[in-house]
Motif scaffolding. Structure first.
Motif, PDB file in Angstrom:
ATOM      1  N   ALA A  63       0.831  -1.206   0.000  1.00 20.69           N
ATOM      2  CA  ALA A  63       0.000   0.000   0.000  1.00 20.69           C
ATOM      3  C   ALA A  63       0.868   1.259   0.000  1.00 20.69           C
ATOM      4  O   ALA A  63       0.603   2.209  -0.751  1.00 20.69           O
ATOM      5  CB  ALA A  63      -0.929  -0.006   1.210  1.00 20.69           C
ATOM      6  N   ALA A  64       1.894   1.287   0.851  1.00 20.27           N
ATOM      7  CA  ALA A  64       2.793   2.445   0.897  1.00 20.27           C
ATOM      8  C   ALA A  64       3.476   2.641  -0.447  1.00 20.27           C
ATOM      9  O   ALA A  64       3.556   3.768  -0.970  1.00 20.27           O
ATOM     10  CB  ALA A  64       3.818   2.259   2.006  1.00 20.27           C
ATOM     11  N   ALA A  65       3.975   1.534  -1.038  1.00 21.94           N
ATOM     12  CA  ALA A  65       4.661   1.630  -2.330  1.00 21.94           C
ATOM     13  C   ALA A  65       3.713   2.086  -3.433  1.00 21.94           C
ATOM     14  O   ALA A  65       4.086   2.890  -4.312  1.00 21.94           O
ATOM     15  CB  ALA A  65       5.275   0.269  -2.688  1.00 21.94           C
ATOM     16  N   ALA A  66       2.457   1.598  -3.396  1.00 24.75           N
ATOM     17  CA  ALA A  66       1.484   1.979  -4.421  1.00 24.75           C
ATOM     18  C   ALA A  66       1.112   3.458  -4.312  1.00 24.75           C
ATOM     19  O   ALA A  66       0.948   4.141  -5.331  1.00 24.75           O
ATOM     20  CB  ALA A  66       0.231   1.110  -4.295  1.00 24.75           C
ATOM     21  N   LEU A  67       0.975   3.961  -3.085  1.00 22.95           N
ATOM     22  CA  LEU A  67       0.694   5.385  -2.909  1.00 22.95           C
ATOM     23  C   LEU A  67       1.839   6.245  -3.435  1.00 22.95           C
ATOM     24  O   LEU A  67       1.619   7.282  -4.077  1.00 22.95           O
ATOM     25  CB  LEU A  67       0.444   5.682  -1.426  1.00 22.95           C
ATOM     26  CG  LEU A  67      -0.902   5.208  -0.869  1.00 22.95           C
ATOM     27  CD1 LEU A  67      -0.897   5.207   0.658  1.00 22.95           C
ATOM     28  CD2 LEU A  67      -2.051   6.067  -1.392  1.00 22.95           C
ATOM     29  N   VAL A  68       3.072   5.820  -3.175  1.00 21.72           N
ATOM     30  CA  VAL A  68       4.233   6.538  -3.711  1.00 21.72           C
ATOM     31  C   VAL A  68       4.232   6.480  -5.231  1.00 21.72           C
ATOM     32  O   VAL A  68       4.496   7.482  -5.914  1.00 21.72           O
ATOM     33  CB  VAL A  68       5.543   5.951  -3.140  1.00 21.72           C
ATOM     34  CG1 VAL A  68       6.752   6.552  -3.851  1.00 21.72           C
ATOM     35  CG2 VAL A  68       5.632   6.208  -1.641  1.00 21.72           C
ATOM     36  N   ALA A  69       3.925   5.304  -5.790  1.00 22.83           N
ATOM     37  CA  ALA A  69       3.895   5.152  -7.248  1.00 22.83           C
ATOM     38  C   ALA A  69       2.832   6.051  -7.874  1.00 22.83           C
ATOM     39  O   ALA A  69       3.057   6.644  -8.946  1.00 22.83           O
ATOM     40  CB  ALA A  69       3.643   3.691  -7.615  1.00 22.83           C
ATOM     41  N   CYS A  70       1.669   6.163  -7.223  1.00 20.40           N
ATOM     42  CA  CYS A  70       0.636   7.083  -7.718  1.00 20.40           C
ATOM     43  C   CYS A  70       1.137   8.524  -7.704  1.00 20.40           C
ATOM     44  O   CYS A  70       0.956   9.277  -8.670  1.00 20.40           O
ATOM     45  CB  CYS A  70      -0.621   6.967  -6.862  1.00 20.40           C
ATOM     46  SG  CYS A  70      -1.617   5.483  -7.120  1.00 20.40           S
ATOM     47  N   ALA A  71       1.770   8.910  -6.601  1.00 15.39           N
ATOM     48  CA  ALA A  71       2.236  10.291  -6.448  1.00 15.39           C
ATOM     49  C   ALA A  71       3.318  10.649  -7.459  1.00 15.39           C
ATOM     50  O   ALA A  71       3.403  11.798  -7.909  1.00 15.39           O
ATOM     51  CB  ALA A  71       2.747  10.509  -5.028  1.00 15.39           C
TER      52      ALA A  71
ATOM     53  N   GLY B  66       1.591  15.259  -2.589  1.00  7.69           N
ATOM     54  CA  GLY B  66       2.134  15.377  -1.241  1.00  7.69           C
ATOM     55  C   GLY B  66       1.272  14.646  -0.219  1.00  7.69           C
ATOM     56  O   GLY B  66       1.785  14.023   0.723  1.00  7.69           O
ATOM     57  N   ILE B  67      -0.050  14.699  -0.418  1.00  8.29           N
ATOM     58  CA  ILE B  67      -0.958  13.994   0.491  1.00  8.29           C
ATOM     59  C   ILE B  67      -0.736  12.489   0.389  1.00  8.29           C
ATOM     60  O   ILE B  67      -0.666  11.785   1.408  1.00  8.29           O
ATOM     61  CB  ILE B  67      -2.420  14.353   0.164  1.00  8.29           C
ATOM     62  CG1 ILE B  67      -2.679  15.835   0.474  1.00  8.29           C
ATOM     63  CG2 ILE B  67      -3.388  13.474   0.950  1.00  8.29           C
ATOM     64  CD1 ILE B  67      -4.029  16.339   0.013  1.00  8.29           C
ATOM     65  N   TYR B  68      -0.605  11.976  -0.838  1.00  8.70           N
ATOM     66  CA  TYR B  68      -0.383  10.539  -1.008  1.00  8.70           C
ATOM     67  C   TYR B  68       0.955  10.105  -0.408  1.00  8.70           C
ATOM     68  O   TYR B  68       1.065   9.001   0.139  1.00  8.70           O
ATOM     69  CB  TYR B  68      -0.460  10.170  -2.491  1.00  8.70           C
ATOM     70  CG  TYR B  68      -1.820   9.619  -2.898  1.00  8.70           C
ATOM     71  CD1 TYR B  68      -2.974   9.973  -2.185  1.00  8.70           C
ATOM     72  CD2 TYR B  68      -1.968   8.758  -3.977  1.00  8.70           C
ATOM     73  CE1 TYR B  68      -4.214   9.475  -2.539  1.00  8.70           C
ATOM     74  CE2 TYR B  68      -3.203   8.248  -4.338  1.00  8.70           C
ATOM     75  CZ  TYR B  68      -4.324   8.608  -3.622  1.00  8.70           C
ATOM     76  OH  TYR B  68      -5.552   8.099  -3.957  1.00  8.70           O
ATOM     77  N   LEU B  69       1.955  10.950  -0.489  1.00  5.18           N
ATOM     78  CA  LEU B  69       3.240  10.614   0.138  1.00  5.18           C
ATOM     79  C   LEU B  69       3.095  10.586   1.667  1.00  5.18           C
ATOM     80  O   LEU B  69       3.666   9.710   2.336  1.00  5.18           O
ATOM     81  CB  LEU B  69       4.310  11.621  -0.284  1.00  5.18           C
ATOM     82  CG  LEU B  69       4.746  11.553  -1.757  1.00  5.18           C
ATOM     83  CD1 LEU B  69       5.730  12.679  -2.071  1.00  5.18           C
ATOM     84  CD2 LEU B  69       5.380  10.194  -2.077  1.00  5.18           C
ATOM     85  N   ALA B  70       2.325  11.524   2.219  1.00  8.04           N
ATOM     86  CA  ALA B  70       2.084  11.517   3.667  1.00  8.04           C
ATOM     87  C   ALA B  70       1.291  10.273   4.071  1.00  8.04           C
ATOM     88  O   ALA B  70       1.578   9.646   5.109  1.00  8.04           O
ATOM     89  CB  ALA B  70       1.324  12.784   4.074  1.00  8.04           C
ATOM     90  N   PHE B  71       0.320   9.891   3.260  1.00  7.05           N
ATOM     91  CA  PHE B  71      -0.461   8.692   3.552  1.00  7.05           C
ATOM     92  C   PHE B  71       0.388   7.431   3.425  1.00  7.05           C
ATOM     93  O   PHE B  71       0.181   6.452   4.162  1.00  7.05           O
ATOM     94  CB  PHE B  71      -1.666   8.614   2.613  1.00  7.05           C
ATOM     95  CG  PHE B  71      -2.757   9.605   2.933  1.00  7.05           C
ATOM     96  CD1 PHE B  71      -2.725  10.352   4.106  1.00  7.05           C
ATOM     97  CD2 PHE B  71      -3.833   9.780   2.068  1.00  7.05           C
ATOM     98  CE1 PHE B  71      -3.737  11.257   4.415  1.00  7.05           C
ATOM     99  CE2 PHE B  71      -4.850  10.677   2.363  1.00  7.05           C
ATOM    100  CZ  PHE B  71      -4.800  11.418   3.536  1.00  7.05           C
ATOM    101  N   ALA B  72       1.335   7.438   2.493  1.00  3.83           N
ATOM    102  CA  ALA B  72       2.252   6.302   2.381  1.00  3.83           C
ATOM    103  C   ALA B  72       3.046   6.144   3.674  1.00  3.83           C
ATOM    104  O   ALA B  72       3.286   5.016   4.142  1.00  3.83           O
ATOM    105  CB  ALA B  72       3.196   6.509   1.194  1.00  3.83           C
ATOM    106  N   ALA B  73       3.450   7.272   4.271  1.00  2.00           N
ATOM    107  CA  ALA B  73       4.199   7.223   5.530  1.00  2.00           C
ATOM    108  C   ALA B  73       3.358   6.626   6.651  1.00  2.00           C
ATOM    109  O   ALA B  73       3.871   5.872   7.497  1.00  2.00           O
ATOM    110  CB  ALA B  73       4.677   8.628   5.902  1.00  2.00           C
TER     111      ALA B  73
END
Length: 395
Positions: free
Chosen positions: A85-93, A165-172
């Protein structure tokens, strides 16, 4: 160890991860979709279409996920899922174009299956089968606050950050909160599997072996009809109400849905915790179908629409409990992960198709007739659950 004692630590840990999982992977998407469409030079319809295709892909992988849960344990699967999930959010961002973004969305949908209710319910069954129904009820009550927390949180972040930026924060959040909690839960299950802790005894299902194939088909059919109601109406809630003549009141009526979900789970936890899952399933389907009937009959009455939102929300809130508790009651705890995966596949595929089908129906035959058809399908779920009850009775 009292096998009927609720595993409080597991429920609380999963409550946190379910709020984050649903908040970051599902509820935030609709609020950020317009910016996503603008950045990639696509229409909002294209973005939501890509999301629907991703949900469909996630549904097709659900049976495979269930096998992994039974083989390796739900805790291990959820730990890996939080990483995906974290990697996918980063990939989206960081996606450079629309097609790579769409592929990242598929990974996001698959990761959602790894970390959301289906896997969480399986973990509670594996931790303590005899207490699983109660634990599932408590968990859904906590997780019901995901939208309450993440809609305003996403809005606040959106005023300060880009959607990337929001997706990167959510990945964290998935990386630094969910992975440690899931790993802790996985460690406890692994100890039990190795025999270093007292293993949880399995519980049998109430369906006789001869009725299980038919019972599963009936259960999944009823679940799919309820999921069709839920997915179709929730996506189109505000425009549907506006189209029925409620005007500006449509948005206000829609806000009753979330609290009604939590209310039904709280009532069930307080006074209905020992209610048989099949009865709870019938009540859930009746509330959802009945709410739609009230809306059709009373529109454009605002009080009628409010009653619809409360009834439909309460039914939908109970439906989340039923999808975890009813398979356990009917088929037992042995092989629960695989069973849940097969059932979840049908629900997710319906969820992906329902919004488009309902939009087409409203444009073709009108809102009232479309809602009438939805109510008819929902009422069919009540009858199907009744047939499941007959299958429980030996001839």
């Amino acid at each position: 160890m009292n096998e009927k004692l609720t595993p409080v630590g597991a429920v609380l840990a999963l409550g946190v991860t379910q709020i984050i999982g649903y908040g970051t992977l599902y509820y935030s998407f609709s609020m950020l979709a317009a910016d996503m469409a603008e950045d990639f030079g696509r229409s909002a319809e294209w973005i939501f279409g890509a999301f629907s295709v991703a949900l469909l892909a996630g549904g097709l992988t659900a049976p495979w996920l269930g096998k992994l849960i039974d083989r390796f344990g739900a805790g291990a699967v959820m730990t890996i899922g939080s990483g995906i999930a974290a990697a996918a959010l980063v990939a989206c961002a960081l996606a450079p174009n629309a097609m790579s973004f769409a592929l990242a969305l598929v990974a996001l949908a698959v990761a959602s299956n790894f970390v959301q209710y289906g896997a969480a319910f399986a973990l509670l069954v594996q931790v303590r089968p005899a207490a699983a129904q109660r634990s599932i009820t408590y968990l859904t009550l906590i997780a019901g606050f995901a939208s309450t927390i993440f809609w305003p949180l996403t809005a606040e972040l959106h005023s300060r950050l880009s959607w990337q930026g929001i997706y990167l924060a959510f990945a964290a959040l998935n990386l630094f909160v969910c992975i440690p909690l899931h790993a802790w839960l996985s460690h406890g299950l692994a100890r039990t599997r190795r025999g270093t802790a007292e293993p949880a005894s399995q519980i049998p299902g109430v369906l006789p072996p001869s009725a299980r194939t038919l019972g599963f088909a009936l259960m999944v059919s009823a679940f799919s009809l309820q999921n069709l109601m839920s997915a179709a109406i929730l996506v189109h809630m505000v425009p549907m109400l506006s189209g029925l003549g409620l005007g500006a009141a449509a948005a206000i009526v829609g806000t009753l849905f979330g609290p009604a979900q939590v209310l039904s789970r709280f009532i069930n936890m307080s006074v209905g915790i020992n209610l048989a899952p099949l009865r709870l399933a019938i009540i859930s389907a009746a509330l959802m179908a009945g709410g739609v009937v009230v809306l059709v009959v009373t529109a454009p009455s605002v009080p009628g629409a409010m009653l619809f939102a409360v009834a439909f929300g309460m039914g939908n809130g109970l439906f989340s409990i039923v999808t975890g508790a009813l398979p356990l009651s009917l088929f037992g705890s042995e092989g629960y992960g695989q069973l849940q995966g097969r059932a979840m596949a049908a629900r997710l595929i319906i969820s992906a198709a329902a919004p488009f089908a309902f939009a087409w129906a409203m444009a073709t035959i009108g809102i009232s007739w479309s809602l009438g058809l939805i109510a008819l399908l929902g009422s069919s779920a009540i009858l199907i659950f009744a047939f499941v009850g007959r299958a429980m009775t030996p001839n």
